[in-house]
Design a protein around this motif. Sequence first.
Motif, PDB file in Angstrom:
ATOM      1  N   VAL A   1      48.030  46.593  49.262  1.00  0.00           N
ATOM      2  CA  VAL A   1      46.795  46.527  48.484  1.00  0.00           C
ATOM      3  C   VAL A   1      46.356  47.924  48.064  1.00  0.00           C
ATOM      4  O   VAL A   1      46.659  48.921  48.724  1.00  0.00           O
ATOM      5  N   GLU A   2      45.636  47.977  46.963  1.00  0.00           N
ATOM      6  CA  GLU A   2      45.116  49.253  46.443  1.00  0.00           C
ATOM      7  C   GLU A   2      43.728  49.502  47.027  1.00  0.00           C
ATOM      8  O   GLU A   2      42.910  48.588  47.124  1.00  0.00           O
ATOM      9  N   PHE A   3      43.453  50.749  47.391  1.00  0.00           N
ATOM     10  CA  PHE A   3      42.156  51.102  47.952  1.00  0.00           C
ATOM     11  C   PHE A   3      41.433  52.071  47.024  1.00  0.00           C
ATOM     12  O   PHE A   3      41.937  53.158  46.728  1.00  0.00           O
ATOM     13  N   SER A   4      40.277  51.665  46.553  1.00  0.00           N
ATOM     14  CA  SER A   4      39.400  52.535  45.773  1.00  0.00           C
ATOM     15  C   SER A   4      37.998  51.951  45.850  1.00  0.00           C
ATOM     16  O   SER A   4      37.816  50.755  46.132  1.00  0.00           O
ATOM     17  N   PHE A   5      37.016  52.781  45.609  1.00  0.00           N
ATOM     18  CA  PHE A   5      35.636  52.300  45.674  1.00  0.00           C
ATOM     19  C   PHE A   5      35.392  51.213  44.625  1.00  0.00           C
ATOM     20  O   PHE A   5      34.693  50.233  44.884  1.00  0.00           O
ATOM     21  N   GLU A   6      35.990  51.357  43.444  1.00  0.00           N
ATOM     22  CA  GLU A   6      35.819  50.352  42.402  1.00  0.00           C
ATOM     23  C   GLU A   6      36.428  49.019  42.824  1.00  0.00           C
ATOM     24  O   GLU A   6      35.864  47.959  42.519  1.00  0.00           O
ATOM     25  N   ARG A   7      37.556  49.048  43.531  1.00  0.00           N
ATOM     26  CA  ARG A   7      38.140  47.813  44.044  1.00  0.00           C
ATOM     27  C   ARG A   7      37.203  47.143  45.050  1.00  0.00           C
ATOM     28  O   ARG A   7      37.091  45.910  45.097  1.00  0.00           O
ATOM     29  N   PHE A   8      36.518  47.950  45.868  1.00  0.00           N
ATOM     30  CA  PHE A   8      35.574  47.385  46.835  1.00  0.00           C
ATOM     31  C   PHE A   8      34.446  46.637  46.116  1.00  0.00           C
ATOM     32  O   PHE A   8      34.008  45.566  46.548  1.00  0.00           O
ATOM     33  N   VAL A   9      33.965  47.204  45.015  1.00  0.00           N
ATOM     34  CA  VAL A   9      32.906  46.549  44.239  1.00  0.00           C
ATOM     35  C   VAL A   9      33.431  45.263  43.608  1.00  0.00           C
ATOM     36  O   VAL A   9      32.733  44.244  43.561  1.00  0.00           O
ATOM     37  N   GLU A  10      34.672  45.278  43.151  1.00  0.00           N
ATOM     38  CA  GLU A  10      35.280  44.065  42.596  1.00  0.00           C
ATOM     39  C   GLU A  10      35.415  42.975  43.662  1.00  0.00           C
ATOM     40  O   GLU A  10      35.202  41.789  43.374  1.00  0.00           O
ATOM     41  N   ASP A  11      35.758  43.367  44.889  1.00  0.00           N
ATOM     42  CA  ASP A  11      35.844  42.396  45.985  1.00  0.00           C
ATOM     43  C   ASP A  11      34.485  41.774  46.241  1.00  0.00           C
ATOM     44  O   ASP A  11      34.363  40.559  46.481  1.00  0.00           O
ATOM     45  N   PHE A  12      33.445  42.605  46.210  1.00  0.00           N
ATOM     46  CA  PHE A  12      32.079  42.131  46.398  1.00  0.00           C
ATOM     47  C   PHE A  12      31.749  41.062  45.347  1.00  0.00           C
ATOM     48  O   PHE A  12      31.266  39.974  45.668  1.00  0.00           O
ATOM     49  N   ALA A  13      32.039  41.363  44.099  1.00  0.00           N
ATOM     50  CA  ALA A  13      31.757  40.431  43.013  1.00  0.00           C
ATOM     51  C   ALA A  13      32.552  39.139  43.170  1.00  0.00           C
ATOM     52  O   ALA A  13      32.041  38.042  42.888  1.00  0.00           O
ATOM     53  N   ALA A  14      33.795  39.240  43.636  1.00  0.00           N
ATOM     54  CA  ALA A  14      34.634  38.053  43.811  1.00  0.00           C
ATOM     55  C   ALA A  14      34.057  37.111  44.866  1.00  0.00           C
ATOM     56  O   ALA A  14      34.057  35.880  44.691  1.00  0.00           O
ATOM     57  N   VAL A  15      33.551  37.673  45.962  1.00  0.00           N
ATOM     58  CA  VAL A  15      32.950  36.849  47.013  1.00  0.00           C
ATOM     59  C   VAL A  15      31.688  36.165  46.497  1.00  0.00           C
ATOM     60  O   VAL A  15      31.452  34.973  46.763  1.00  0.00           O
ATOM     61  N   ILE A  16      30.864  36.897  45.764  1.00  0.00           N
ATOM     62  CA  ILE A  16      29.634  36.313  45.219  1.00  0.00           C
ATOM     63  C   ILE A  16      29.955  35.116  44.333  1.00  0.00           C
ATOM     64  O   ILE A  16      29.319  34.061  44.419  1.00  0.00           O
ATOM     65  N   GLU A  17      30.952  35.270  43.476  1.00  0.00           N
ATOM     66  CA  GLU A  17      31.319  34.177  42.577  1.00  0.00           C
ATOM     67  C   GLU A  17      31.933  33.015  43.343  1.00  0.00           C
ATOM     68  O   GLU A  17      31.636  31.852  43.067  1.00  0.00           O
ATOM     69  N   ALA A  18      32.804  33.305  44.310  1.00  0.00           N
ATOM     70  CA  ALA A  18      33.439  32.239  45.084  1.00  0.00           C
ATOM     71  C   ALA A  18      32.417  31.453  45.896  1.00  0.00           C
ATOM     72  O   ALA A  18      32.530  30.238  46.060  1.00  0.00           O
ATOM     73  N   ALA A  19      31.407  32.147  46.410  1.00  0.00           N
ATOM     74  CA  ALA A  19      30.371  31.488  47.205  1.00  0.00           C
ATOM     75  C   ALA A  19      29.343  30.772  46.343  1.00  0.00           C
ATOM     76  O   ALA A  19      28.490  30.063  46.862  1.00  0.00           O
ATOM     77  N   GLY A  20      29.402  30.949  45.022  1.00  0.00           N
ATOM     78  CA  GLY A  20      28.491  30.261  44.122  1.00  0.00           C
ATOM     79  C   GLY A  20      27.056  30.732  44.226  1.00  0.00           C
ATOM     80  O   GLY A  20      26.123  29.935  44.116  1.00  0.00           O
ATOM     81  N   LEU A  21      26.848  32.028  44.426  1.00  0.00           N
ATOM     82  CA  LEU A  21      25.504  32.563  44.615  1.00  0.00           C
ATOM     83  C   LEU A  21      24.885  32.984  43.286  1.00  0.00           C
ATOM     84  O   LEU A  21      25.458  33.791  42.561  1.00  0.00           O
ATOM     85  N   ASP A  22      23.701  32.432  42.987  1.00  0.00           N
ATOM     86  CA  ASP A  22      22.944  32.881  41.819  1.00  0.00           C
ATOM     87  C   ASP A  22      22.070  34.077  42.177  1.00  0.00           C
ATOM     88  O   ASP A  22      22.009  35.062  41.454  1.00  0.00           O
ATOM     89  N   ARG A  23      21.372  33.957  43.321  1.00  0.00           N
ATOM     90  CA  ARG A  23      20.488  35.019  43.802  1.00  0.00           C
ATOM     91  C   ARG A  23      20.664  35.112  45.302  1.00  0.00           C
ATOM     92  O   ARG A  23      20.944  34.119  45.975  1.00  0.00           O
ATOM     93  N   PHE A  24      20.454  36.302  45.851  1.00  0.00           N
ATOM     94  CA  PHE A  24      20.615  36.475  47.283  1.00  0.00           C
ATOM     95  C   PHE A  24      19.943  37.763  47.730  1.00  0.00           C
ATOM     96  O   PHE A  24      19.690  38.667  46.924  1.00  0.00           O
ATOM     97  N   ASP A  25      19.653  37.850  49.025  1.00  0.00           N
ATOM     98  CA  ASP A  25      19.249  39.100  49.647  1.00  0.00           C
ATOM     99  C   ASP A  25      20.519  39.815  50.092  1.00  0.00           C
ATOM    100  O   ASP A  25      21.593  39.211  50.208  1.00  0.00           O
TER     101      ASP A  25
END
Length: 390
Positions: free
Chosen positions: A108-132
């Motif tokens: 796997v590739e490691f970069s800060f931008e990849r970490f942000v992409e992982d964050f976005a992927a989890v949000i979409e997979a979990a179906g979150l519109d809004r969250f704390d």
Amino acid sequence: MALGGVAFHTFTSYRSTRYDATYRGERPWSMLPSTQQVRFCTSRDGTRIAYAISGAGPALVRAPHWMSSINLESDSQVWSHWNALLERHRTVIRFDQRGCGLSDRDGVEFSFERFVEDFAAVIEAAGLDRFDLFGFSGGAMTGITYAARFPHRVDRFIIHSSTAYGPLSAPASDRFRQTAATQLEAIELGWPNENPAFRQLFTSMLIPDGTAEQFRLFNEQIRVTTPPANGKRIIEAFWNADIRTEASNLRCPTLVLHSRQDGRIPFEQGRELAGLIPTARFVPLESRNHLIFETESAWKQVAEAISGFLAISSSRSTALIADELTSREREVLELVARGLTNVELSTRLKISEKTVRNHVSIILGKLGAVSRAQAVAIARDAGFGRRTAP
């Protein structure tokens, strides 16, 4: 199960339970019962990311730090009390950093931008519109970047022991860069060994007041969470990050906690980060530990601050908004809660900026809010701003 009005995607599930009776006040936080489901999603570059769901209530995402393992945390002296505290108020979504825990480790590739992409992927997979959002150390840096890019998604943000820039980034001092380079070399040379001496270097910086058993458990968690090569590359990605611009663009109500004698990230950097965030409230903690344990006196301060921050009552604000705001003021408040600026409000509503400022001022007065950020928090508790702006 659904959050944010959208059902979770179906992935392989894992269930883990601590067999304790119901919490009655006298028990430590780590003895609260906890059940989690583990699922998987795919990030933008195809890396598989593991995430866990536990607790009940509105959604709260806990961003991963550099050493995360959702499979080990349920019974961990390091993290179980944190998870139990958050689960009292929210449905908590946690996920493993790429290269760690149950997420993909190899190739796997490691970069800060990849970490942000992982964050976005989890949000979409979990179906979150809004969250704390809760972020510890490097996880807060990822969370701040995501929240700055998607302000309509994040309601409240809790930051613990973080900074606006890493020790290898441009704003860091020469001394910090030299220290960081030495620590990275220690990871590469010493972590593959069975002897925990090199891992102890990091443990002693993170939890200098930990017990011998806590030191042993933390050292072991470092060993099993990720291979040394991954650990070094993950840390390098965080330590090269500079999120000062993103922090200054953050608009959601934010609580920043930081130990006065933190040996990992200096107190001054935590205070500097809070100063960059326009809506931040800064809470100094009387501790030397980077990560607070429930056995510390500072834990009571942490628990009270977070509980108060997350437990704003919506009943009074809902009734007040319904009874005292005009239809036009409710329309303005809806757009303010979505994060629109006065200029954007003026364009959207086809009224002058002066009229917008007057509306906002009147709304703050009626809500009893001392700032725009506080008005946004009240409005979101009452259900405003939860639709994505067109």
